[in-house]
Design a protein around this motif. Structure first.
Motif, PDB file in Angstrom:
ATOM      1  N   CYS A   1       7.061 -44.334  13.452  1.00 63.46           N
ATOM      2  CA  CYS A   1       7.696 -44.942  12.275  1.00 63.46           C
ATOM      3  C   CYS A   1       7.798 -46.454  12.472  1.00 63.46           C
ATOM      4  O   CYS A   1       7.592 -47.238  11.531  1.00 63.46           O
ATOM      5  CB  CYS A   1       9.070 -44.343  12.029  1.00 63.46           C
ATOM      6  N   GLU A   2       8.097 -46.855  13.698  1.00 62.40           N
ATOM      7  CA  GLU A   2       8.161 -48.288  14.003  1.00 62.40           C
ATOM      8  C   GLU A   2       6.778 -48.927  13.908  1.00 62.40           C
ATOM      9  O   GLU A   2       6.627 -50.038  13.396  1.00 62.40           O
ATOM     10  CB  GLU A   2       8.746 -48.484  15.404  1.00 62.40           C
ATOM     11  N   VAL A   3       5.755 -48.201  14.390  1.00 70.81           N
ATOM     12  CA  VAL A   3       4.382 -48.696  14.271  1.00 70.81           C
ATOM     13  C   VAL A   3       4.010 -48.871  12.804  1.00 70.81           C
ATOM     14  O   VAL A   3       3.469 -49.916  12.392  1.00 70.81           O
ATOM     15  CB  VAL A   3       3.393 -47.727  14.955  1.00 70.81           C
ATOM     16  N   ALA A   4       4.291 -47.869  11.990  1.00 71.02           N
ATOM     17  CA  ALA A   4       3.930 -47.924  10.575  1.00 71.02           C
ATOM     18  C   ALA A   4       4.645 -49.070   9.866  1.00 71.02           C
ATOM     19  O   ALA A   4       4.040 -49.788   9.057  1.00 71.02           O
ATOM     20  CB  ALA A   4       4.267 -46.592   9.904  1.00 71.02           C
ATOM     21  N   ALA A   5       5.932 -49.242  10.160  1.00 66.44           N
ATOM     22  CA  ALA A   5       6.685 -50.328   9.529  1.00 66.44           C
ATOM     23  C   ALA A   5       6.108 -51.691   9.912  1.00 66.44           C
ATOM     24  O   ALA A   5       6.032 -52.605   9.080  1.00 66.44           O
ATOM     25  CB  ALA A   5       8.153 -50.237   9.932  1.00 66.44           C
ATOM     26  N   LEU A   6       5.677 -51.820  11.173  1.00 65.51           N
ATOM     27  CA  LEU A   6       5.078 -53.086  11.605  1.00 65.51           C
ATOM     28  C   LEU A   6       3.764 -53.351  10.879  1.00 65.51           C
ATOM     29  O   LEU A   6       3.481 -54.486  10.466  1.00 65.51           O
ATOM     30  CB  LEU A   6       4.855 -53.049  13.118  1.00 65.51           C
TER      31      LEU A   6
ATOM     32  N   ILE B   1      -2.262 -45.912   5.007  1.00 69.90           N
ATOM     33  CA  ILE B   1      -2.085 -45.308   6.324  1.00 69.90           C
ATOM     34  C   ILE B   1      -2.379 -43.820   6.194  1.00 69.90           C
ATOM     35  O   ILE B   1      -1.746 -43.117   5.402  1.00 69.90           O
ATOM     36  CB  ILE B   1      -0.656 -45.520   6.869  1.00 69.90           C
ATOM     37  N   SER B   2      -3.356 -43.358   6.955  1.00 65.11           N
ATOM     38  CA  SER B   2      -3.751 -41.947   6.959  1.00 65.11           C
ATOM     39  C   SER B   2      -3.196 -41.303   8.221  1.00 65.11           C
ATOM     40  O   SER B   2      -3.279 -41.872   9.310  1.00 65.11           O
ATOM     41  CB  SER B   2      -5.275 -41.837   6.927  1.00 65.11           C
ATOM     42  N   LEU B   3      -2.630 -40.110   8.091  1.00 64.44           N
ATOM     43  CA  LEU B   3      -1.847 -39.525   9.179  1.00 64.44           C
ATOM     44  C   LEU B   3      -2.560 -38.368   9.876  1.00 64.44           C
ATOM     45  O   LEU B   3      -3.291 -37.595   9.263  1.00 64.44           O
ATOM     46  CB  LEU B   3      -0.504 -39.037   8.643  1.00 64.44           C
ATOM     47  N   SER B   4      -2.299 -38.288  11.171  1.00 63.55           N
ATOM     48  CA  SER B   4      -2.737 -37.168  11.994  1.00 63.55           C
ATOM     49  C   SER B   4      -1.696 -36.993  13.089  1.00 63.55           C
ATOM     50  O   SER B   4      -0.603 -37.559  13.001  1.00 63.55           O
ATOM     51  CB  SER B   4      -4.133 -37.435  12.566  1.00 63.55           C
TER      52      SER B   4
ATOM     53  N   ILE C   1       7.033 -40.810   7.979  1.00 65.27           N
ATOM     54  CA  ILE C   1       6.248 -42.045   7.914  1.00 65.27           C
ATOM     55  C   ILE C   1       6.313 -42.622   6.510  1.00 65.27           C
ATOM     56  O   ILE C   1       6.501 -43.834   6.322  1.00 65.27           O
ATOM     57  CB  ILE C   1       4.788 -41.786   8.318  1.00 65.27           C
ATOM     58  N   LYS C   2       6.172 -41.771   5.511  1.00 64.11           N
ATOM     59  CA  LYS C   2       6.257 -42.250   4.137  1.00 64.11           C
ATOM     60  C   LYS C   2       7.620 -42.883   3.873  1.00 64.11           C
ATOM     61  O   LYS C   2       7.720 -43.948   3.235  1.00 64.11           O
ATOM     62  CB  LYS C   2       6.010 -41.093   3.162  1.00 64.11           C
ATOM     63  N   ALA C   3       8.675 -42.279   4.377  1.00 67.10           N
ATOM     64  CA  ALA C   3      10.014 -42.840   4.183  1.00 67.10           C
ATOM     65  C   ALA C   3      10.163 -44.195   4.858  1.00 67.10           C
ATOM     66  O   ALA C   3      10.946 -45.045   4.415  1.00 67.10           O
ATOM     67  CB  ALA C   3      11.061 -41.870   4.712  1.00 67.10           C
ATOM     68  N   ALA C   4       9.388 -44.413   5.929  1.00 69.75           N
ATOM     69  CA  ALA C   4       9.513 -45.659   6.687  1.00 69.75           C
ATOM     70  C   ALA C   4       8.723 -46.811   6.088  1.00 69.75           C
ATOM     71  O   ALA C   4       8.965 -47.970   6.444  1.00 69.75           O
ATOM     72  CB  ALA C   4       9.064 -45.434   8.129  1.00 69.75           C
ATOM     73  N   VAL C   5       7.771 -46.515   5.179  1.00 74.58           N
ATOM     74  CA  VAL C   5       6.877 -47.577   4.704  1.00 74.58           C
ATOM     75  C   VAL C   5       6.990 -47.851   3.210  1.00 74.58           C
ATOM     76  O   VAL C   5       6.272 -48.713   2.683  1.00 74.58           O
ATOM     77  CB  VAL C   5       5.409 -47.252   5.060  1.00 74.58           C
TER      78      VAL C   5
END
Length: 663
Positions: A247-252, A262-265, A293-297
């Protein structure tokens, strides 16, 4: 542009959210279906030629809004093989342009995925491996070369150069692969990165490598290209990345303004089974963790890829706000028309994935992509329907998978097609498969084949054991014998104190006699039949307080099961206390004991107090009718599937399909 505007306006399709357009940076996708990166191994001498182009054209024609390429090679030290595309070589650009054109002609966007495997590999032999640190991958093995700071900087440039070549190949953009434990993920994860320079240690330093790649790609491609990032949400590994970390990576990534989606796996090679969750996992298994992840971005476009099978599931994911698009891989391997069928109100005609992972097994072994239940996948350049101008009658004997596929294709080509099946139901032995533990999705095979055959007008005659007279009475142009095979238990020296059985149905396993403390299963099959019987036998053993022992004369139990599926099966068997014995064969049965002999050394092992032996894998082909029809003068008689020789489902379907096309 606001988030709602970026997500597009909903249409009037049966799944309005799924088929609403959506903007990915400078590009617009006609719907919310992304075909995620899928290795094809269809390059020819490291070039994109006819068979690869036919494959991508077929996927795009099925209606997906975005097609992501297989991971291209971007560095000479990363498993460059003739079946892959080395995008560091400008010589591949002309062929890739033709793929771009084919995809664009179908109305889809084309994204090229850039990846380096780093320390992870799937070969039996260890090649030259590069990684942030000299730590072997537990699954892959082999000690990698710990990249120097200079080599890391050079690798950044290789990513950027490959992105430029993708743009010159007329792709709409690139996707940087930072998921599944590959090189970028290895830098980001403290599990695999023990560096002490500016690319290791703190979160900021571990993120430096992907951020330098993204900045360089964005700068060189400019605003006219889409830039996406493939993110692993959780490594499921002690010391690895957690959902809080990602989540921190995605927000960055969002804060840096470097990506359009952002595509997730999930997982790495240490937990490789999570890449392609099989029948032991529920559908939508990672939806909840991916929604974080969606909530974080916020408004950033997020693609959920979590074993989505049906358009209804995809619609719910998007409508709920858990993701903006859905990423499909296996669902489009088995049926590339998944999107167009869903949009046109024919969702019930979608051929469903059975999560066997045979596709992965082929491509991970370097073979061309194929599907266990769709014979045309990967063979698009070979298979084209040819209608008969003056069709006659084709008679198919046997209503198992091979016979159903042969009948369906014959009828589609315009033949009057008659299908004889001696039982009262269609499906052959496969009709029992969904009854085994964790095997309900195997029903998708027959659930698609039977209605498809009926839609094409096949004249199905159940309860008829067709002989030569019955076939010739139809005055056929050709006959196809698909009568299958009969499982049996071989004779072994025995005093009769332990029954030797060949189970086909779960109730065959449950009906074992009383007494005894051990159930022995002989794995001569090594594939899914053995796996399903083993799990059913384990259930019976646990309920009755017995011990399950699985023996095989091969070097390993379930030797042919795809590795990502074998992991889940072996985990379940081990958790249930199952004992596995390799290189063993049954020598004799005496006084309630089974004497096993080591296949290589002759050493004997005695298993006392055995309740029953389940023998899985021995079958007898039912091909007699083939010779009889030939002898009767019907020269256009073919034999397919297990009737010729007992083999695997993919072979049976392929033979039925190919023979029906060639008549």
């Amino acid at each position: 542009m606001s988030g709602d505007a970026r997500k597009g306006e909903r249409g009037s399709s049966p799944f309005p959210h799924l088929f609403a357009p959506i903007d990915l940076g400078p590009g617009r996708s006609k719907n919310r279906v992304m075909r995620v990166a899928t290795t094809s191994n269809l390059a020819e001498r490291s070039r994109a030629r006819g068979r690869m182009r036919a494959f991508y054209r077929r996927v795009a024609m099925g209606g997906a809004g975005v097609i992501v390429s297989e991971a291209v090679r971007l560095h000479p030290a990363d498993a460059v093989v003739p079946s892959a595309i080395p995008l560091f070589d400008p010589g591949v650009i002309p062929g890739m342009r033709k793929i771009s054109s084919a995809i664009h002609d179908a109305g889809a966007l084309f994204i090229v995925q850039l990846n380096h495997g780093g320390r992870q590999h799937l070969g039996r032999r260890v090649g030259t491996l590069l990684a942030p640190s000299d730590l072997p991958c537990p699954r892959s093995g082999g000690t990698p070369h710990a990249m120097t700071t200079r080599e890391v900087e050079e690798m950044v440039e290789f990513f950027i150069s490959a992105a430029i070549n993708a743009r010159d190949a007329h792709a709409d953009g690139v996707e940087i692969h930072g998921a599944q434990g590959h090189l970028i993920g290895q830098f980001v994860s403290p599990y695999s990165n023990r560096r002490e320079d500016r690319y290791g240690g703190s979160f900021e330093n571990r993120m430096r490598f992907p951020l330098e790649i993204l900045r360089g790609v964005r700068q060189r491609l400019g605003p006219s290209s889409i830039v996406g990032y493939r993110l692993g949400v959780e490594e499921f590994t002690k010391g690895g990345l957690t959902i809080d970390d990602t989540c921190e990576v995605a927000a960055l990534l969002v804060d840096e303004g470097l990506v359009d989606y952002i595509s997730l796996s999930q997982g790495n090679f240490n937990t490789i089974e999570t890449h392609l969750p099989d029948r032991h996992y529920p559908q939508l298994v990672y939806r909840d963790i991916q929604r974080r992840i969606k909530a974080a971005v916020g408004d950033m476009i997020v693609i959920q890829s979590t074993r989505i099978q049906t358009p209804g599931q995809a619609e719910e994911v998007i409508a709920s706000g858990d993701g903006d698009m859905v990423g499909l891989c296996r669902a489009l391997i088995v049926d590339p028309d998944w999107p167009v069928k869903a949009q046109s109100g024919r969702a019930g005609e979608i051929r469903r994935c059975i999560a066997c992972n045979q596709c992965w097994d082929w491509i991970s072994g370097g073979e061309p992509i194929a599907c266990a239940t769709n014979p045309t996948t990967g063979r698009e350049h070979l298979f084209r329907h040819t209608m008969r101008v003056d069709p006659g009658t084709v008679v198919v004997v046997g209503g198992g998978p091979a016979g159903l596929e042969a009948a369906r294709v014959s009828a589609e080509r315009g033949y009057r097609t008659v299908l004889f099946e001696r039982e009262d139901t269609l499906g052959g032995k496969f009709v029992h498969a969904p009854l085994f533990p964790s095997s309900g999705e195997l029903a998708h095979v027959i659930d698609w084949l039977v209605p498809a055959a009926r839609r094409t007008g096949v004249d199905v005659r159940l309860g008829v054991a067709a002989d030569v007279d019955a076939v010739l009475a139809e005055q056929p142009h050709a006959a196809i014998v698909a009568a299958g095979a009969t499982p049996f238990a071989p004779e072994v020296p025995s005093d009769g104190t332990v029954p030797v059985l060949a189970p086909v149905r779960p109730k065959d396993i449950a009906a074992i006699p009383e007494g005894g403390s051990c159930i022995l299963m002989m794995d001569e099959d090594g594939y899914f039949w053995s796996a399903t019987v083993a799990e059913a036998a384990l259930d019976v053993a646990k309920r009755s307080g017995r011990k399950l022992v699985i023996a095989t004369r091969f070097f390993e139990v379930l030797r042919e099961l795809p590795m990502v599926s074998r992991i889940a099966a072996l985990r379940l068997l081990d958790a249930g206390g199952t004992s596995l014995m390799t290189s063993m064969s049954v020598d004799r049965i005496e006084n309630g004991a089974v004497v096993l002999s080591h296949y290589l050394s002759g050493r004997e092992v005695v298993l006392p107090d055995v309740t029953a032996v389940f023998w899985v894998g021995r079958q007898s082909a039912r091909g007699e009718l083939f010779g009889a029809l030939k002898a009767a003068g019907l020269d256009r008689t073919c034999i397919v599937g297990d009737a010729f020789a007992p083999r695997r489902l993919p072979v049976a379907l392929l033979e039925g399909h190919a023979v029906a096309r060639q008549i």
